[in-house]
Design an enzyme around this catalytic site. Structure first.
Site, short mmCIF file in Angstrom:
data_model
loop_
_atom_site.label_atom_id
_atom_site.label_comp_id
_atom_site.label_asym_id
_atom_site.label_seq_id
_atom_site.Cartn_x
_atom_site.Cartn_y
_atom_site.Cartn_z
N LYS A 1 0.88 -1.18 0.00
CA LYS A 1 0.00 0.00 0.00
C LYS A 1 0.92 1.22 0.00
O LYS A 1 1.21 1.82 1.04
CB LYS A 1 -0.91 -0.06 1.23
CG LYS A 1 -2.18 0.76 1.07
CD LYS A 1 -3.20 0.35 2.12
CE LYS A 1 -4.28 1.42 2.29
NZ LYS A 1 -5.12 1.63 1.12
C1 PLP Z 1 -6.46 -0.15 -4.24
C2 PLP Z 1 -7.16 -0.74 -3.09
N1 PLP Z 1 -7.74 -1.94 -3.21
C3 PLP Z 1 -8.39 -2.51 -2.19
C4 PLP Z 1 -8.52 -1.89 -0.96
C5 PLP Z 1 -9.26 -2.55 0.14
O1 PLP Z 1 -8.38 -2.94 1.14
P1 PLP Z 1 -8.83 -3.11 2.65
O2 PLP Z 1 -10.02 -3.97 2.63
O3 PLP Z 1 -7.67 -3.76 3.30
O4 PLP Z 1 -9.13 -1.75 3.16
C6 PLP Z 1 -7.95 -0.63 -0.79
C7 PLP Z 1 -8.06 0.08 0.49
O5 PLP Z 1 -7.18 0.02 1.28
C8 PLP Z 1 -7.24 -0.05 -1.86
O6 PLP Z 1 -6.68 1.16 -1.72
#
Ligand code: PLP
Length: 299
Positions: A156
């Site tokens: 991330k």
């Molecule tokens: C690109 C992306 N995909 C998926 C997610 C979903 O991830 P999570 O469920 O861990 O928040 C996020 C958010 O964090 C994201 O930024």
């Protein structure tokens, strides 16, 4: 723009608690210049017992560490100290239903060489539980997700989000609520900040890992589906099959589980209220506030 802080807001900054208005960051940080930082998006909730509970904190801080390591950023914190710091920042800001945003960033460095240290802050801001059932009108983006051979796609990392911003702004400029990005081969990937599932004949389908962020909410949807006896398949999904779906939803920490009305103006086959997707949404909403519910799905 939303109001994230005021003159009383406190944030956690490298082991201390400081006023947001007095916190300082280095203008020569490699993170600011090149998008070279990693972060998390976490939520806390006021539970049915009235307590403050951060949802899946271990999973989020483990991903933060993995993201930093994927980008060769030194990472010296334990999950426990960051979880403790998160609860402390929530307390100091008198927040229960909140968004928690840790960011790991680099020191002053205008070159591309690796650093010997990293820094961290944790911000929190109010986030009310999402109420209501407004379904999203989603548009297939002209932007694809970053090439996994060009980026550490499971990290991330801040820089990846330029792609998310472009896609989301394009969708809104075209009168849609949100974007759906494809991968380099044109298969369905994810939203700018959320994973996606679609529902067909009582089963759920979702893109395989490889071109998406492995979401913690996505994993929670797998858990809920298993408990409810709903089969889930991970596969390459085409835009054409998505248009034949009974329903679809985004899921992510911020969005929770949010249904779609249409994709590229094609409505889904089932009324949202009659879908298992809606049951997943309700089960998720109960889980984050630690409410016991017993969901059943008719065959
Ligand atoms: C690109 C992306 N995909 C998926 C997610 C979903 O991830 P999570 O469920 O861990 O928040 C996020 C958010 O964090 C994201 O930024």
């Amino acid at each position: 723009m939303a109001s994230y802080y005021n003159e009383n807001t406190i944030l956690y900054l490298n082991g201390t608690y400081v006023k947001a208005t007095e916190a300082k960051m280095d203008y020569y940080s490699q993170s600011l210049h090149y998008g070279y930082s990693v972060f998390e998006g976490i939520r806390s909730y006021k539970t049915v017992n009235g307590e403050t509970s951060i949802f899946k904190p271990e999973e989020h801080f483990t991903r933060l560490k993995n993201s930093a390591e994927a980008l060769n950023m030194p990472y010296t914190w334990t999950n426990q100290e960051l979880i403790d710091a998160s609860y402390e920042v929530l307390k100091r800001n008198n927040l229960q239903d909140a968004y928690i945003r840790p960011v790991v960033y680099a020191p002053a460095n205008m070159s591309f060489v690796q650093n010997t240290e990293s820094f961290i802050f944790i911000e929190v801001w109010p986030m009310l539980p999402f109420l209501g059932e407004k379904l999203l009108r989603v548009m297939t983006s002209s932007f694809q997700r970053p090439n996994p051979k060009g980026f550490k796609i499971t990290a991330k990392a801040a820089g990846h989000y330029v792609n998310s911003i472009l896609a989301s702004q394009e969708a809104k400029a075209n009168g849609f609520d949100e974007a759906l990005l494809t991968d380099m081969l044109g298969f369905v990937a994810e939203g700018p900040g959320a994973n996606m599932f679609y529902e067909k004949d009582g089963a759920l389908l979702t893109p395989s890992l490889g071109n998406i962020l492995p979401g913690i909410t996505r994993a929670t949807v797998f858990e809920i589906a298993e408990e409810m006896g709903i089969p889930v398949t991970e596969k390459q999904i085409t835009s054409e099959e998505l248009k034949q779906a009974d329903a679809a939803f985004f899921c992510g920490t911020a969005a929770e589980v949010i249904g779609w009305e249409s994709i590229d103006n094609v409505s889904f086959k089932k009324n949202w209220n009659d879908t298992i997707s809606k049951k997943i949404k309700e089960a998720y909403a109960a889980r984050v506030i630690e409410m016991e519910i017993h969901q059943t799905v008719e065959a």
